[in-house]
Design a protein around this motif. Structure first.
Motif, PDB file in Angstrom:
ATOM      1  N   ASP A 141     -11.034   7.008  -1.676  1.00  0.00           N
ATOM      2  CA  ASP A 141      -9.575   6.853  -1.299  1.00  0.00           C
ATOM      3  C   ASP A 141      -9.087   5.770  -0.291  1.00  0.00           C
ATOM      4  O   ASP A 141      -8.088   5.150  -0.700  1.00  0.00           O
ATOM      5  N   ASP A 142      -9.893   5.601   0.630  1.00  0.00           N
ATOM      6  CA  ASP A 142      -9.652   4.789   1.668  1.00  0.00           C
ATOM      7  C   ASP A 142      -9.745   3.353   1.165  1.00  0.00           C
ATOM      8  O   ASP A 142      -9.005   2.362   1.459  1.00  0.00           O
TER       9      ASP A 142
ATOM     10  N   LEU B 148      -9.373   2.314  -1.950  1.00  0.00           N
ATOM     11  CA  LEU B 148      -8.252   2.012  -2.760  1.00  0.00           C
ATOM     12  C   LEU B 148      -7.173   1.626  -2.129  1.00  0.00           C
ATOM     13  O   LEU B 148      -6.389   0.612  -2.443  1.00  0.00           O
ATOM     14  N   LEU B 149      -6.941   2.309  -0.963  1.00  0.00           N
ATOM     15  CA  LEU B 149      -5.746   1.732   0.060  1.00  0.00           C
ATOM     16  C   LEU B 149      -5.927   0.482   0.514  1.00  0.00           C
ATOM     17  O   LEU B 149      -4.871  -0.194   0.775  1.00  0.00           O
ATOM     18  N   TRP B 150      -7.220   0.188   0.992  1.00  0.00           N
ATOM     19  CA  TRP B 150      -7.354  -0.926   1.492  1.00  0.00           C
ATOM     20  C   TRP B 150      -7.287  -2.158   0.495  1.00  0.00           C
ATOM     21  O   TRP B 150      -6.832  -3.349   1.037  1.00  0.00           O
ATOM     22  N   SER B 151      -7.836  -2.099  -0.807  1.00  0.00           N
ATOM     23  CA  SER B 151      -7.536  -3.014  -1.940  1.00  0.00           C
ATOM     24  C   SER B 151      -6.212  -3.242  -2.194  1.00  0.00           C
ATOM     25  O   SER B 151      -5.615  -4.198  -2.194  1.00  0.00           O
ATOM     26  N   GLY B 152      -5.155  -2.030  -2.123  1.00  0.00           N
ATOM     27  CA  GLY B 152      -3.905  -2.176  -2.353  1.00  0.00           C
ATOM     28  C   GLY B 152      -3.330  -3.002  -1.015  1.00  0.00           C
ATOM     29  O   GLY B 152      -2.395  -4.011  -1.119  1.00  0.00           O
ATOM     30  N   LEU B 153      -3.675  -2.668   0.114  1.00  0.00           N
ATOM     31  CA  LEU B 153      -3.286  -3.443   1.398  1.00  0.00           C
ATOM     32  C   LEU B 153      -3.610  -4.769   1.239  1.00  0.00           C
ATOM     33  O   LEU B 153      -2.667  -5.890   1.300  1.00  0.00           O
TER      34      LEU B 153
ATOM     35  N   ASP C 257       0.314  -4.320  -1.395  1.00  0.00           N
ATOM     36  CA  ASP C 257       1.349  -3.220  -1.837  1.00  0.00           C
ATOM     37  C   ASP C 257       1.611  -2.482  -0.311  1.00  0.00           C
ATOM     38  O   ASP C 257       0.570  -1.835   0.232  1.00  0.00           O
TER      39      ASP C 257
ATOM     40  N   SER D  27       3.205   0.314  -0.134  1.00  0.00           N
ATOM     41  CA  SER D  27       3.042   2.041  -0.465  1.00  0.00           C
ATOM     42  C   SER D  27       1.519   2.128   0.268  1.00  0.00           C
ATOM     43  O   SER D  27       1.251   3.003   0.856  1.00  0.00           O
ATOM     44  N   SER D  28       0.453   1.344  -0.206  1.00  0.00           N
ATOM     45  CA  SER D  28      -0.781   1.424   0.312  1.00  0.00           C
ATOM     46  C   SER D  28      -0.999   1.398   1.972  1.00  0.00           C
ATOM     47  O   SER D  28      -1.671   2.083   2.490  1.00  0.00           O
TER      48      SER D  28
ATOM     49  N   ALA E  60       0.715   4.278   3.479  1.00  0.00           N
ATOM     50  CA  ALA E  60      -0.486   5.529   3.469  1.00  0.00           C
ATOM     51  C   ALA E  60      -1.356   5.186   4.454  1.00  0.00           C
ATOM     52  O   ALA E  60      -1.991   6.359   4.950  1.00  0.00           O
TER      53      ALA E  60
END
Length: 207
Positions: free
Chosen positions: A12-13, A15-20, A24, A26-27, A30
């Motif tokens: 999950d982390d 994915l958030l890191w990739s979004g950052l 992104d 929202s990532s 989060a």
């Protein structure tokens, strides 16, 4: 935390890191929501000035956003943030005490294991927590930090070595010194911690 849960949490982390990295918002939000309290808990062990710690955390995330496109995927996101916050706190040390220069080998590290309010409502449980705190806080600062990172945050020797900017053998030596210093209290410490962990599990089951 079980192995499967840790693995899922890491995924999950990532994915958030990739979004950052891709901009992104929202990532990024989060990540901030997930780690702000965790980072504050760690940072406030170096300094009890809440505003300084909060400023360091805020600046850390601002810098992450500015440099997002050049970020690489770290071993774990949490570990990376711990390293970044620790380094920033030491860089900002002049805000701590205008007349004293702190170094990697000369700093405080406060160990105060957090107990949920539902647990410490009971006087006996609060007393147990205070006994744990007293035993651990009898150690030198760097030994306290290693105990915290090893047993509270579950970091391995390599992660602690990089985080604290010391070699792996030094981590091992400091941990052994900590064991030796509290050897007479170690059985008591383990018993008290297991008691508190058991109580927390019981509360979780009942919720």
């Amino acid at each position: 935390m079980t192995f499967d849960k840790r693995k899922q949490d890491q995924q999950d982390d990532e994915l958030l890191w990739s979004g950052l990295r891709n901009g992104d918002a929202s990532s990024f939000d989060a990540l901030i929501k997930k780690y702000t309290d965790i980072l504050f808990n760690y940072g406030s062990r170096f300094n009890t000035d809440r505003d300084i710690v909060k400023d360091c955390i805020q600046e850390l995330f601002v810098e992450l956003w500015k440099k997002r496109e050049g970020l690489t995927l770290p071993k774990t996101i949490k570990w990376y943030l711990f390293v970044a916050l620790r380094n920033r706190i030491f860089r900002e040390q002049t805000k701590w005490n205008k007349t004293e220069t702190l170094t990697e080998n000369d700093h405080d590290f406060f160990l105060e294991y957090s107990i949920e309010e539902k647990i410490i409502e009971n006087t006996e449980d609060a007393e147990l927590a205070n006994k744990i705190k007293k035993i651990l806080n009898s150690l030198p600062a760097r030994q306290r930090e290693i105990i915290y990172l090893r047993y509270y945050e579950n970091y391995d020797y390599d992660q602690i070595s990089e985080l604290m900017n010391i070699n792996k053998q030094s981590v091992h030596n400091l941990l052994q010194k900590a064991y030796k210093s509290i050897r007479s209290d170690w059985p008591t410490l383990l018993f008290l911690i297991s008691l508190l962990v058991h109580q927390q599990k019981q509360i979780t089951i009942l919720q």
